[in-house]
Design a protein around this motif. Structure first.
Motif, PDB file in Angstrom:
ATOM      1  N   LEU A 215      -2.140  78.490  -8.221  1.00  0.00           N
ATOM      2  CA  LEU A 215      -1.184  77.383  -8.159  1.00  0.00           C
ATOM      3  C   LEU A 215      -1.304  76.437  -9.356  1.00  0.00           C
ATOM      4  CD1 LEU A 215      -1.240  76.467  -4.357  1.00  0.00           C
ATOM      5  CD2 LEU A 215       0.125  78.180  -5.566  1.00  0.00           C
ATOM      6  N   GLY A 216      -2.258  76.713 -10.255  1.00  0.00           N
ATOM      7  CA  GLY A 216      -2.433  75.886 -11.441  1.00  0.00           C
ATOM      8  C   GLY A 216      -2.956  74.496 -11.126  1.00  0.00           C
ATOM      9  N   LEU A 217      -3.844  74.403 -10.141  1.00  0.00           N
ATOM     10  CA  LEU A 217      -4.390  73.108  -9.728  1.00  0.00           C
ATOM     11  C   LEU A 217      -5.762  72.913 -10.348  1.00  0.00           C
ATOM     12  CD1 LEU A 217      -3.353  73.411  -5.975  1.00  0.00           C
ATOM     13  CD2 LEU A 217      -2.105  72.291  -7.832  1.00  0.00           C
ATOM     14  N   LYS A 218      -6.075  71.658 -10.698  1.00  0.00           N
ATOM     15  CA  LYS A 218      -7.309  71.374 -11.426  1.00  0.00           C
ATOM     16  C   LYS A 218      -8.513  71.138 -10.516  1.00  0.00           C
ATOM     17  CE  LYS A 218      -4.818  69.105 -15.198  1.00  0.00           C
ATOM     18  NZ  LYS A 218      -3.515  69.025 -14.519  1.00  0.00           N
ATOM     19  N   ASN A 219      -8.278  70.568  -9.334  1.00  0.00           N
ATOM     20  CA  ASN A 219      -9.420  70.166  -8.514  1.00  0.00           C
ATOM     21  C   ASN A 219      -9.065  70.172  -7.024  1.00  0.00           C
ATOM     22  OD1 ASN A 219      -7.983  67.700  -8.006  1.00  0.00           O
ATOM     23  ND2 ASN A 219      -8.700  66.961  -9.997  1.00  0.00           N
ATOM     24  N   ALA A 220     -10.056  69.846  -6.193  1.00  0.00           N
ATOM     25  CA  ALA A 220      -9.877  69.865  -4.745  1.00  0.00           C
ATOM     26  C   ALA A 220      -8.833  68.853  -4.285  1.00  0.00           C
ATOM     27  CB  ALA A 220     -11.220  69.598  -4.060  1.00  0.00           C
ATOM     28  N   ALA A 221      -8.777  67.702  -4.952  1.00  0.00           N
ATOM     29  CA  ALA A 221      -7.801  66.678  -4.557  1.00  0.00           C
ATOM     30  C   ALA A 221      -6.372  67.196  -4.742  1.00  0.00           C
ATOM     31  CB  ALA A 221      -8.015  65.402  -5.358  1.00  0.00           C
ATOM     32  N   GLU A 222      -6.121  67.868  -5.871  1.00  0.00           N
ATOM     33  CA  GLU A 222      -4.798  68.440  -6.099  1.00  0.00           C
ATOM     34  C   GLU A 222      -4.496  69.529  -5.078  1.00  0.00           C
ATOM     35  OE1 GLU A 222      -4.106  69.796 -10.072  1.00  0.00           O
ATOM     36  OE2 GLU A 222      -4.237  67.778 -10.925  1.00  0.00           O
ATOM     37  N   LEU A 223      -5.509  70.332  -4.755  1.00  0.00           N
ATOM     38  CA  LEU A 223      -5.335  71.390  -3.758  1.00  0.00           C
ATOM     39  C   LEU A 223      -4.968  70.791  -2.408  1.00  0.00           C
ATOM     40  CD1 LEU A 223      -5.509  74.298  -2.737  1.00  0.00           C
ATOM     41  CD2 LEU A 223      -7.983  74.000  -2.548  1.00  0.00           C
ATOM     42  N   ASN A 224      -5.693  69.762  -2.001  1.00  0.00           N
ATOM     43  CA  ASN A 224      -5.406  69.115  -0.714  1.00  0.00           C
ATOM     44  C   ASN A 224      -4.004  68.531  -0.684  1.00  0.00           C
ATOM     45  OD1 ASN A 224      -7.973  69.725   0.185  1.00  0.00           O
ATOM     46  ND2 ASN A 224      -8.819  67.727  -0.336  1.00  0.00           N
ATOM     47  N   ARG A 225      -3.630  67.845  -1.748  1.00  0.00           N
ATOM     48  CA  ARG A 225      -2.303  67.220  -1.824  1.00  0.00           C
ATOM     49  C   ARG A 225      -1.202  68.281  -1.759  1.00  0.00           C
ATOM     50  NH1 ARG A 225      -3.452  63.659  -5.500  1.00  0.00           N
ATOM     51  NH2 ARG A 225      -3.195  65.106  -7.204  1.00  0.00           N
ATOM     52  N   GLN A 226      -1.377  69.359  -2.500  1.00  0.00           N
ATOM     53  CA  GLN A 226      -0.378  70.435  -2.527  1.00  0.00           C
ATOM     54  C   GLN A 226      -0.269  71.107  -1.160  1.00  0.00           C
ATOM     55  OE1 GLN A 226       1.010  70.738  -5.594  1.00  0.00           O
ATOM     56  NE2 GLN A 226       2.547  72.194  -4.900  1.00  0.00           N
ATOM     57  N   ALA A 227      -1.410  71.294  -0.493  1.00  0.00           N
ATOM     58  CA  ALA A 227      -1.422  71.945   0.823  1.00  0.00           C
ATOM     59  C   ALA A 227      -0.698  71.075   1.859  1.00  0.00           C
ATOM     60  CB  ALA A 227      -2.857  72.234   1.253  1.00  0.00           C
ATOM     61  N   VAL A 228      -0.954  69.772   1.827  1.00  0.00           N
ATOM     62  CA  VAL A 228      -0.274  68.854   2.750  1.00  0.00           C
ATOM     63  C   VAL A 228       1.231  68.871   2.478  1.00  0.00           C
ATOM     64  CG1 VAL A 228       0.031  66.417   3.366  1.00  0.00           C
ATOM     65  CG2 VAL A 228      -2.280  67.384   3.153  1.00  0.00           C
ATOM     66  N   GLN A 229       1.607  68.798   1.209  1.00  0.00           N
ATOM     67  CA  GLN A 229       3.015  68.826   0.834  1.00  0.00           C
ATOM     68  C   GLN A 229       3.684  70.104   1.304  1.00  0.00           C
ATOM     69  OE1 GLN A 229       4.536  66.195  -0.692  1.00  0.00           O
ATOM     70  NE2 GLN A 229       6.457  67.248  -0.335  1.00  0.00           N
ATOM     71  N   PHE A 230       2.980  71.233   1.151  1.00  0.00           N
ATOM     72  CA  PHE A 230       3.520  72.522   1.591  1.00  0.00           C
ATOM     73  C   PHE A 230       3.796  72.511   3.094  1.00  0.00           C
ATOM     74  CE2 PHE A 230       2.821  76.772   3.355  1.00  0.00           C
ATOM     75  CZ  PHE A 230       3.788  77.493   2.666  1.00  0.00           C
ATOM     76  N   LEU A 231       2.857  71.979   3.859  1.00  0.00           N
ATOM     77  CA  LEU A 231       3.045  71.926   5.318  1.00  0.00           C
ATOM     78  C   LEU A 231       4.205  71.025   5.691  1.00  0.00           C
ATOM     79  CD1 LEU A 231      -0.437  71.849   7.084  1.00  0.00           C
ATOM     80  CD2 LEU A 231       1.187  73.722   6.872  1.00  0.00           C
ATOM     81  N   LEU A 232       4.336  69.898   5.006  1.00  0.00           N
ATOM     82  CA  LEU A 232       5.446  68.977   5.286  1.00  0.00           C
ATOM     83  C   LEU A 232       6.797  69.650   5.046  1.00  0.00           C
ATOM     84  CD1 LEU A 232       4.092  65.643   3.764  1.00  0.00           C
ATOM     85  CD2 LEU A 232       4.387  66.191   6.180  1.00  0.00           C
TER      86      LEU A 232
END
Length: 76
Positions: A56-73
């Motif tokens: 997904l081209g994410l740099k760190n865990a915070a970006e991963l968490n944010r992207q995952a939450v956004q995906f679920l929304l």
């Protein structure tokens, strides 16, 4: 033939297992909780997390968490 189709949505590149873990991350579950739920080791979950970030081209865990939450929304 047989290659994965390039999609505008990078989430489509995730394997079924990676997508399952991505959704669990979006639900706020820790790596330990995910490992327990899926009967996998923490190391295996961490490997999946790294693969998901790379795809997904994410740099760190915070970006991963944010992207995952956004995906679920957006996808339920």
């Amino acid at each position: 033939l047989g290659a994965r189709v390039e999609s505008a949505n990078p989430v489509d590149q995730l394997t079924d297992r990676e997508l399952e873990i991505f959704r669990m991350i979006g639900q706020g579950q820790t790596s330990g909780a995910i490992a327990n739920a899926l009967l996998l080791s923490n190391h295996t979950i961490d490997s999946h997390r790294e693969n998901i970030k790379r795809k997904l081209g994410l740099k760190n865990a915070a970006e991963l968490n944010r992207q995952a939450v956004q995906f679920l929304l957006e996808n339920g």
